[in-house]
Scaffold this motif. Sequence first.
Motif, PDB file in Angstrom:
ATOM      1  N   ALA A  66       0.836  -1.209   0.000  1.00 55.00           N
ATOM      2  CA  ALA A  66       0.000   0.000   0.000  1.00 55.00           C
ATOM      3  C   ALA A  66       0.866   1.253   0.000  1.00 55.00           C
ATOM      4  O   ALA A  66       0.584   2.214  -0.711  1.00 55.00           O
ATOM      5  CB  ALA A  66      -0.929  -0.004   1.217  1.00 55.00           C
ATOM      6  N   LEU A  67       1.942   1.222   0.783  1.00 57.34           N
ATOM      7  CA  LEU A  67       2.809   2.401   0.856  1.00 57.34           C
ATOM      8  C   LEU A  67       3.463   2.686  -0.493  1.00 57.34           C
ATOM      9  O   LEU A  67       3.649   3.836  -0.874  1.00 57.34           O
ATOM     10  CB  LEU A  67       3.871   2.228   1.947  1.00 57.34           C
ATOM     11  CG  LEU A  67       3.310   2.228   3.371  1.00 57.34           C
ATOM     12  CD1 LEU A  67       4.433   2.043   4.380  1.00 57.34           C
ATOM     13  CD2 LEU A  67       2.550   3.521   3.673  1.00 57.34           C
ATOM     14  N   LYS A  68       3.770   1.625  -1.237  1.00 57.81           N
ATOM     15  CA  LYS A  68       4.356   1.815  -2.573  1.00 57.81           C
ATOM     16  C   LYS A  68       3.333   2.426  -3.517  1.00 57.81           C
ATOM     17  O   LYS A  68       3.647   3.296  -4.328  1.00 57.81           O
ATOM     18  CB  LYS A  68       4.842   0.473  -3.135  1.00 57.81           C
ATOM     19  CG  LYS A  68       6.116  -0.001  -2.495  1.00 57.81           C
ATOM     20  CD  LYS A  68       6.708  -1.153  -3.290  1.00 57.81           C
ATOM     21  CE  LYS A  68       7.699  -1.917  -2.445  1.00 57.81           C
ATOM     22  NZ  LYS A  68       7.727  -3.337  -2.761  1.00 57.81           N
TER      23      LYS A  68
ATOM     24  N   LYS B  11     -17.663  15.342 -16.259  1.00 58.28           N
ATOM     25  CA  LYS B  11     -16.595  16.190 -15.728  1.00 58.28           C
ATOM     26  C   LYS B  11     -16.853  16.406 -14.249  1.00 58.28           C
ATOM     27  O   LYS B  11     -17.956  16.744 -13.850  1.00 58.28           O
ATOM     28  CB  LYS B  11     -16.623  17.554 -16.428  1.00 58.28           C
ATOM     29  CG  LYS B  11     -15.734  17.644 -17.646  1.00 58.28           C
ATOM     30  CD  LYS B  11     -15.075  19.027 -17.705  1.00 58.28           C
ATOM     31  CE  LYS B  11     -13.916  19.131 -18.646  1.00 58.28           C
ATOM     32  NZ  LYS B  11     -13.012  18.021 -18.752  1.00 58.28           N
ATOM     33  N   VAL B  12     -15.853  16.181 -13.421  1.00 59.56           N
ATOM     34  CA  VAL B  12     -16.042  16.382 -11.987  1.00 59.56           C
ATOM     35  C   VAL B  12     -14.842  17.083 -11.367  1.00 59.56           C
ATOM     36  O   VAL B  12     -13.727  16.970 -11.865  1.00 59.56           O
ATOM     37  CB  VAL B  12     -16.236  15.060 -11.207  1.00 59.56           C
ATOM     38  CG1 VAL B  12     -17.596  14.480 -11.423  1.00 59.56           C
ATOM     39  CG2 VAL B  12     -15.160  14.057 -11.538  1.00 59.56           C
ATOM     40  N   GLU B  13     -15.135  17.747 -10.288  1.00 60.57           N
ATOM     41  CA  GLU B  13     -14.073  18.334  -9.477  1.00 60.57           C
ATOM     42  C   GLU B  13     -13.662  17.241  -8.501  1.00 60.57           C
ATOM     43  O   GLU B  13     -14.431  16.895  -7.594  1.00 60.57           O
ATOM     44  CB  GLU B  13     -14.667  19.532  -8.727  1.00 60.57           C
ATOM     45  CG  GLU B  13     -13.704  20.297  -7.891  1.00 60.57           C
ATOM     46  CD  GLU B  13     -13.009  21.415  -8.664  1.00 60.57           C
ATOM     47  OE1 GLU B  13     -12.010  21.889  -8.130  1.00 60.57           O
ATOM     48  OE2 GLU B  13     -13.463  21.791  -9.745  1.00 60.57           O
ATOM     49  N   CYS B  14     -12.488  16.656  -8.677  1.00 65.07           N
ATOM     50  CA  CYS B  14     -12.085  15.561  -7.789  1.00 65.07           C
ATOM     51  C   CYS B  14     -11.406  16.095  -6.532  1.00 65.07           C
ATOM     52  O   CYS B  14     -11.386  17.291  -6.285  1.00 65.07           O
ATOM     53  CB  CYS B  14     -11.227  14.571  -8.533  1.00 65.07           C
ATOM     54  SG  CYS B  14     -12.222  13.326  -9.369  1.00 65.07           S
ATOM     55  N   ASP B  15     -10.845  15.191  -5.747  1.00 62.43           N
ATOM     56  CA  ASP B  15     -10.243  15.565  -4.468  1.00 62.43           C
ATOM     57  C   ASP B  15      -8.749  15.824  -4.621  1.00 62.43           C
ATOM     58  O   ASP B  15      -8.126  15.397  -5.596  1.00 62.43           O
ATOM     59  CB  ASP B  15     -10.434  14.423  -3.462  1.00 62.43           C
ATOM     60  CG  ASP B  15     -11.901  14.146  -3.203  1.00 62.43           C
ATOM     61  OD1 ASP B  15     -12.686  15.103  -3.163  1.00 62.43           O
ATOM     62  OD2 ASP B  15     -12.250  12.955  -3.036  1.00 62.43           O
ATOM     63  N   ALA B  16      -8.190  16.463  -3.616  1.00 59.64           N
ATOM     64  CA  ALA B  16      -6.733  16.575  -3.542  1.00 59.64           C
ATOM     65  C   ALA B  16      -6.217  15.339  -2.807  1.00 59.64           C
ATOM     66  O   ALA B  16      -6.919  14.770  -1.967  1.00 59.64           O
ATOM     67  CB  ALA B  16      -6.359  17.829  -2.768  1.00 59.64           C
ATOM     68  N   LEU B  17      -5.019  14.914  -3.139  1.00 59.60           N
ATOM     69  CA  LEU B  17      -4.437  13.775  -2.432  1.00 59.60           C
ATOM     70  C   LEU B  17      -4.095  14.191  -1.009  1.00 59.60           C
ATOM     71  O   LEU B  17      -3.379  15.177  -0.806  1.00 59.60           O
ATOM     72  CB  LEU B  17      -3.168  13.309  -3.179  1.00 59.60           C
ATOM     73  CG  LEU B  17      -2.543  12.019  -2.694  1.00 59.60           C
ATOM     74  CD1 LEU B  17      -3.439  10.820  -2.998  1.00 59.60           C
ATOM     75  CD2 LEU B  17      -1.169  11.806  -3.338  1.00 59.60           C
ATOM     76  N   PRO B  18      -4.617  13.473  -0.002  1.00 64.55           N
ATOM     77  CA  PRO B  18      -4.279  13.834   1.391  1.00 64.55           C
ATOM     78  C   PRO B  18      -2.785  13.607   1.678  1.00 64.55           C
ATOM     79  O   PRO B  18      -2.126  12.896   0.917  1.00 64.55           O
ATOM     80  CB  PRO B  18      -5.132  12.878   2.226  1.00 64.55           C
ATOM     81  CG  PRO B  18      -6.031  12.172   1.305  1.00 64.55           C
ATOM     82  CD  PRO B  18      -5.472  12.307  -0.079  1.00 64.55           C
ATOM     83  N   PRO B  19      -2.245  14.150   2.750  1.00 62.26           N
ATOM     84  CA  PRO B  19      -0.796  13.995   3.021  1.00 62.26           C
ATOM     85  C   PRO B  19      -0.366  12.540   3.223  1.00 62.26           C
ATOM     86  O   PRO B  19       0.729  12.145   2.824  1.00 62.26           O
ATOM     87  CB  PRO B  19      -0.563  14.800   4.296  1.00 62.26           C
ATOM     88  CG  PRO B  19      -1.841  15.469   4.642  1.00 62.26           C
ATOM     89  CD  PRO B  19      -2.912  15.038   3.692  1.00 62.26           C
ATOM     90  N   LEU B  20      -1.235  11.722   3.824  1.00 65.28           N
ATOM     91  CA  LEU B  20      -0.929  10.289   4.045  1.00 65.28           C
ATOM     92  C   LEU B  20       0.474  10.088   4.616  1.00 65.28           C
ATOM     93  O   LEU B  20       1.265   9.301   4.103  1.00 65.28           O
ATOM     94  CB  LEU B  20      -1.094   9.500   2.726  1.00 65.28           C
ATOM     95  CG  LEU B  20      -2.480   9.570   2.080  1.00 65.28           C
ATOM     96  CD1 LEU B  20      -2.477   8.907   0.702  1.00 65.28           C
ATOM     97  CD2 LEU B  20      -3.536   8.893   2.963  1.00 65.28           C
ATOM     98  N   ASP B  21       0.771  10.848   5.666  1.00 62.73           N
ATOM     99  CA  ASP B  21       2.094  10.723   6.281  1.00 62.73           C
ATOM    100  C   ASP B  21       1.974  10.363   7.765  1.00 62.73           C
ATOM    101  O   ASP B  21       2.901  10.552   8.527  1.00 62.73           O
ATOM    102  CB  ASP B  21       2.888  12.025   6.083  1.00 62.73           C
ATOM    103  CG  ASP B  21       2.100  13.236   6.561  1.00 62.73           C
ATOM    104  OD1 ASP B  21       0.991  13.040   7.117  1.00 62.73           O
ATOM    105  OD2 ASP B  21       2.580  14.366   6.367  1.00 62.73           O
ATOM    106  N   ASP B  22       0.771   9.894   8.166  1.00 68.29           N
ATOM    107  CA  ASP B  22       0.578   9.548   9.581  1.00 68.29           C
ATOM    108  C   ASP B  22       1.084   8.140   9.895  1.00 68.29           C
ATOM    109  O   ASP B  22       1.365   7.374   9.014  1.00 68.29           O
ATOM    110  CB  ASP B  22      -0.910   9.646   9.970  1.00 68.29           C
ATOM    111  CG  ASP B  22      -1.824   8.830   9.066  1.00 68.29           C
ATOM    112  OD1 ASP B  22      -1.736   8.973   7.824  1.00 68.29           O
ATOM    113  OD2 ASP B  22      -2.619   8.041   9.570  1.00 68.29           O
TER     114      ASP B  22
END
Length: 191
Positions: free
Chosen positions: A144-146, A180-191
């Motif tokens: 998952a981390l990769k 067409k959609v406004e998608c999300d930003a990638l969260p930091p995922l550094d926890d």
Amino acid sequence: MSGPSGVGKSTLLQRLFADHPDKFGFSVSHTTRSPRPGEQDGKHYYFVTREKFQDLIKQNAFIEYAEFSGNFYGTSFMTVHQVSQGGRRCLLDIEAQGVRQIKQTDLNPVYLFISPPTLHQLRQRLQGRGTETETSLAKRLATALKEIDYAKEGAHELVIVNDDLDRAYSLFEKVALGEKVECDALPPLDD
Ligand SMILES: Nc1ncnc2c1ncn2[C@@H]1O[C@H](COP(=O)(O)OP(=O)(O)OP(=O)(O)O)[C@@H](O)[C@H]1O
């Protein structure tokens, strides 16, 4: 689509197929592993020998392929074309390795990353599904981390954070339908 194990890809796909039974198709992969009881050739997989699989690799028949625990798995151009010729949009649930390979082809797909809100929640979902041992959980998390590192490189054009399932699904459905959609930003995922 891609995303780390346990993020909810199957959940989103199942709902999409249930809501739109005629619109989408999943391509049947080739594999060298033996069929499990009840699995049918041409439906669940095309079951082929290692020799045949290696021939297909030489013929450039695969969009992407990978070897997992001693067996080959691959998606062929033929099966993806079969889906689109049947008038359906083809969806692939694919790992980072596959995404890299698709980028080398002349297919022009939409690359969608399904992201967990946090790493903590990803861990909880994998544990909560009840399908993993301690060892397989650790293995899935390492992979998952990769997957997440690859997404952080900006490999996917669209990101959907699977936080609230209904919210994520409604975005996912729109992307799948080609809206067409406004998608999300990638969260930091550094926890
Ligand atoms: N938005 C959500 N909120 C909470 N739990 C969720 C959400 N989406 C999915 N889940 C749960 O998380 C678990 C993992 O989901 P799922 O099996 O769909 O993941 P996956 O990405 O397909 O994993 P794999 O790649 O291992 O097949 C399931 O128990 C599912 O019910």
